[in-house]
Write an enzyme that holds these catalytic residues in place. Structure first.
Site, PDB file in Angstrom:
ATOM      1  N   CYS A 172       6.416  -7.383   7.230  1.00 37.73           N
ATOM      2  CA  CYS A 172       7.511  -6.901   8.066  1.00 37.73           C
ATOM      3  C   CYS A 172       7.999  -8.061   8.915  1.00 37.73           C
ATOM      4  O   CYS A 172       7.193  -8.869   9.368  1.00 37.73           O
ATOM      5  CB  CYS A 172       6.998  -5.768   8.964  1.00 37.73           C
ATOM      6  SG  CYS A 172       8.303  -4.935   9.887  1.00 37.73           S
ATOM      7  N   GLU A 206       0.825  -1.198   0.000  1.00 44.66           N
ATOM      8  CA  GLU A 206       0.000   0.000   0.000  1.00 44.66           C
ATOM      9  C   GLU A 206       0.864   1.255   0.000  1.00 44.66           C
ATOM     10  O   GLU A 206       1.946   1.290   0.579  1.00 44.66           O
ATOM     11  CB  GLU A 206      -0.936  -0.019   1.209  1.00 44.66           C
ATOM     12  CG  GLU A 206      -2.028  -1.062   0.987  1.00 44.66           C
ATOM     13  CD  GLU A 206      -3.009  -1.211   2.134  1.00 44.66           C
ATOM     14  OE1 GLU A 206      -4.152  -1.585   1.872  1.00 44.66           O
ATOM     15  OE2 GLU A 206      -2.642  -0.963   3.290  1.00 44.66           O
ATOM     16  N   CYS A 217       3.576   8.420   1.497  1.00 47.22           N
ATOM     17  CA  CYS A 217       4.043   7.419   2.450  1.00 47.22           C
ATOM     18  C   CYS A 217       4.255   6.120   1.669  1.00 47.22           C
ATOM     19  O   CYS A 217       3.308   5.555   1.135  1.00 47.22           O
ATOM     20  CB  CYS A 217       2.964   7.262   3.526  1.00 47.22           C
ATOM     21  SG  CYS A 217       3.370   6.021   4.743  1.00 47.22           S
ATOM     22  N   CYS A 265       5.677  -5.476  15.968  1.00 48.51           N
ATOM     23  CA  CYS A 265       5.239  -4.485  16.951  1.00 48.51           C
ATOM     24  C   CYS A 265       3.758  -4.733  17.228  1.00 48.51           C
ATOM     25  O   CYS A 265       2.964  -4.879  16.296  1.00 48.51           O
ATOM     26  CB  CYS A 265       5.469  -3.081  16.422  1.00 48.51           C
ATOM     27  SG  CYS A 265       7.211  -2.824  16.009  1.00 48.51           S
ATOM     28  N   CYS A 284       0.836  -2.600  15.655  1.00 46.26           N
ATOM     29  CA  CYS A 284       0.912  -2.281  14.221  1.00 46.26           C
ATOM     30  C   CYS A 284       0.251  -3.376  13.386  1.00 46.26           C
ATOM     31  O   CYS A 284       0.549  -4.552  13.545  1.00 46.26           O
ATOM     32  CB  CYS A 284       2.380  -2.120  13.827  1.00 46.26           C
ATOM     33  SG  CYS A 284       2.629  -1.935  12.051  1.00 46.26           S
ATOM     34  N   CYS A 294      -1.202   5.617   9.488  1.00 46.66           N
ATOM     35  CA  CYS A 294       0.010   4.923   9.898  1.00 46.66           C
ATOM     36  C   CYS A 294      -0.310   3.649  10.643  1.00 46.66           C
ATOM     37  O   CYS A 294      -1.115   3.649  11.575  1.00 46.66           O
ATOM     38  CB  CYS A 294       0.765   5.812  10.886  1.00 46.66           C
ATOM     39  SG  CYS A 294       2.212   6.518  10.203  1.00 46.66           S
TER      40      CYS A 294
HETATM   41  N1  SAH Z   1       8.868   0.069  10.232  1.00 46.18           N
HETATM   42  C1  SAH Z   1       9.121   1.440  10.379  1.00 46.18           C
HETATM   43  C2  SAH Z   1       8.289   2.307   9.451  1.00 46.18           C
HETATM   44  C3  SAH Z   1       6.864   1.957   9.228  1.00 46.18           C
HETATM   45  S1  SAH Z   1       5.747   2.226  10.531  1.00 46.18           S
HETATM   46  C4  SAH Z   1       8.925   1.862  11.802  1.00 46.18           C
HETATM   47  O1  SAH Z   1       8.412   1.085  12.583  1.00 46.18           O
HETATM   48  O2  SAH Z   1       9.346   2.971  12.130  1.00 46.18           O
HETATM   49  C5  SAH Z   1       5.503   3.997  10.549  1.00 46.18           C
HETATM   50  C6  SAH Z   1       5.074   4.547  11.904  1.00 46.18           C
HETATM   51  O3  SAH Z   1       3.725   4.199  12.225  1.00 46.18           O
HETATM   52  C7  SAH Z   1       5.924   4.022  13.038  1.00 46.18           C
HETATM   53  O4  SAH Z   1       6.268   5.042  13.942  1.00 46.18           O
HETATM   54  C8  SAH Z   1       4.978   3.067  13.691  1.00 46.18           C
HETATM   55  O5  SAH Z   1       5.363   2.812  15.004  1.00 46.18           O
HETATM   56  C9  SAH Z   1       3.667   3.784  13.573  1.00 46.18           C
HETATM   57  N2  SAH Z   1       2.499   2.936  13.750  1.00 46.18           N
HETATM   58  C10 SAH Z   1       2.390   1.622  13.486  1.00 46.18           C
HETATM   59  N3  SAH Z   1       1.146   1.190  13.774  1.00 46.18           N
HETATM   60  C11 SAH Z   1       0.442   2.249  14.237  1.00 46.18           C
HETATM   61  C12 SAH Z   1      -0.903   2.428  14.661  1.00 46.18           C
HETATM   62  N4  SAH Z   1      -1.774   1.432  14.637  1.00 46.18           N
HETATM   63  N5  SAH Z   1      -1.278   3.663  15.061  1.00 46.18           N
HETATM   64  C13 SAH Z   1      -0.402   4.691  15.027  1.00 46.18           C
HETATM   65  N6  SAH Z   1       0.873   4.580  14.617  1.00 46.18           N
HETATM   66  C14 SAH Z   1       1.302   3.360  14.221  1.00 46.18           C
HETATM   67 FE1  SF4 Z   2       7.247  -3.334  11.209  1.00 45.25          FE
HETATM   68 FE2  SF4 Z   2       5.016  -2.086  11.987  1.00 45.25          FE
HETATM   69 FE3  SF4 Z   2       7.007  -2.433  13.728  1.00 45.25          FE
HETATM   70 FE4  SF4 Z   2       7.295  -0.676  11.719  1.00 45.25          FE
HETATM   71  S1  SF4 Z   2       5.822  -0.531  13.406  1.00 45.25           S
HETATM   72  S2  SF4 Z   2       8.788  -2.222  12.419  1.00 45.25           S
HETATM   73  S3  SF4 Z   2       6.127  -1.738  10.082  1.00 45.25           S
HETATM   74  S4  SF4 Z   2       5.799  -4.075  12.748  1.00 45.25           S
END
Ligand code: SAH
Ligand code: SF4
Length: 394
Positions: free
Chosen positions: A136, A116, A129, A140, A143, A370
């Site tokens: 991934c 996406e 973005c 996390c 996420c 995000c």
């Molecule tokens: N993998 C990288 C970049 C992609 S995620 C990283 O983790 O930094 C981009 C941002 O979105 C990161 O700061 C992540 O922590 C945040 N993010 C992920 N899931 C989210 C959610 N459900 N609500 C708000 N921010 C989120």
């Molecule tokens: Fe991967 Fe989501 Fe963690 Fe970013 S926030 S490292 S995309 S699992």
């Protein structure tokens, strides 16, 4: 059918390099790699630089996808290029537009995988973005992408291709050389905040961003590109030296206990190791601050004590703290912090002298925010054993 037959161009007779195999995509090739490709079709050494300049201009400045539109190349060179190479970007298979103007694209890459891409228009900028991986490896817990297994890294062509396909959709390729800089750019910023961990696909991300910054093509300033990492410490300094873009770090927790749960890579590189790497980040200065991303999760990481711990951890680092109200997704194990709580948290940080903007959720009605991105390629959650192995935890 034979693999080798012969083609004739302006200069010499050379073997055709791909008679039965798929054509090589020129999108995503660095200037050096492009040089090799042109040599292979017989462009003479003394013409190489000129030809690279011309082809680069057509692909990345004008957005041309067919060699026969490259009118300053001879017909025979156009033909040898077309016989051996392609100019391909990922295919848009679905496009959704939010009531706030945010556009989410589902794009297909080779192997029928999907990623996406999100375009967010604002008054003074338009931010794209982009994704660096399908899925991934990290998990996390807040996420949506993290619930999906890594399928594969994107190639440099697929990464820069996301920028190009959105420029197509915005109709933002200049018709002629004069028109470019006169009106504000619709696509003015790139954030590597889509699917995937960019520092686990370093070389491809670097090559793609170099192409985005190249002054003879898309020409975005390195200060308009932000790479977000969850904290892959060994690759952080390379981001400054080999890409030179801005850095954002997904911080989210102020003790190792909390951060281990939210961002499991913390078990490999903990808060103090991460902070040390950020302190040494060569580009950090007041004009190029490191962005600390901090997702606001109700009753998990949003207390006044968390805000104060955050301030003491980052002391001395030129930093900006981006507070992201949690974007909910189906069956997510967390809730978004209340508005008043987020405001109180932001005030504590602001009073300590740091910018602490609260990110306005965009594109929520189309799940484009995000951390909400996810393709349908794989929906399997990683087993904790596999995850531990990857993180080097016994
Ligand atoms: N993998 C990288 C970049 C992609 S995620 C990283 O983790 O930094 C981009 C941002 O979105 C990161 O700061 C992540 O922590 C945040 N993010 C992920 N899931 C989210 C959610 N459900 N609500 C708000 N921010 C989120
Ligand atoms: Fe991967 Fe989501 Fe963690 Fe970013 S926030 S490292 S995309 S699992």
């Amino acid at each position: 059918m034979s693999d080798i037959n012969y083609i004739v161009n302006d200069f010499k007779v050379i073997p055709r390099i791909t008679a039965v195999t798929k054509k090589i995509n020129l999108v995503g090739q660095t200037r050096e790699q492009l040089k090799e490709k042109l040599t292979l079709v017989g462009v003479l050494d003394k013409q190489l630089n000129m030809r690279i300049k011309q082809i680069w201009h057509w692909i990345y400045f004008r957005g041309v996808r067919n060699f026969d539109e490259m009118t300053n190349l001879s017909k025979s060179l156009q033909q040898s290029l077309a016989e051996n190479y392609s100019i391909d970007v990922p295919e848009i298979i679905e496009k959704q537009e939010s009531s706030d103007g945010t556009r989410k694209y589902l794009v297909r890459i080779i192997g029928r995988h999907e990623v996406e891409v999100v375009y967010i228009p604002e008054e003074d900028r338009g931010t794209l973005c982009i994704s660096s991986q399908v899925g991934c490896t990290l998990t996390c817990s807040f996420c949506h992408t993290g619930t999906q297994k890594l399928v594969r890294n994107l190639t440099a062509g697929e990464i820069i291709g996301q920028v190009m396909l959105v420029k197509d959709d915005l109709n933002e390729w200049p018709k002629n050389t004069d028109t470019q800089e006169k009106k504000p750019r619709l696509l003015s910023n790139i954030v590597l905040m889509g699917m995937g961990e960019p520092l686990y696909n370093f070389e491809n991300v670097r090559d793609a961003m170099k192409i985005a910054m190249d002054p003879e093509g898309i020409s975005l300033s390195r200060r308009r590109i932000t790479l977000s990492t969850s904290g892959v410490v060994p690759e952080i300094s390379r981001t400054a030296s080999e890409i030179g873009c801005l850095l954002a770090v997904s911080f989210h927790g102020t003790t190792d206990e909390i951060r281990n749960n939210l961002v499991p890579i913390n078990k490999r590189w903990n808060i103090s190791t991460l902070i040390k790497a950020l302190r040494e980040y060569p580009k950090a200065s007041n004009s190029e601050r490191i962005t600390f991303e901090y997702v606001m999760l109700k009753d998990i990481n949003d207390s006044d004590a968390d805000a104060r711990r955050l301030i003491s951890l980052i002391k001395g680092i030129p930093a900006k703290i981006n507070l992201i109200p949690f974007n909910e997704w189906p069956n997510a194990p967390y809730k978004r912090s209340d508005k008043a709580r987020i405001k109180a948290f932001s005030d504590i940080i602001h009073n300590a002298g740091y910018a602490s903007p609260i990110r306005k959720p965009r594109g929520e009605d189309i799940m484009a925010a995000c951390g909400q991105l996810k393709s349908s390629t794989q929906r399997e959650k990683k087993s904790s054993a596999v995850m531990k192995k990857e993180l080097g935890i016994n």
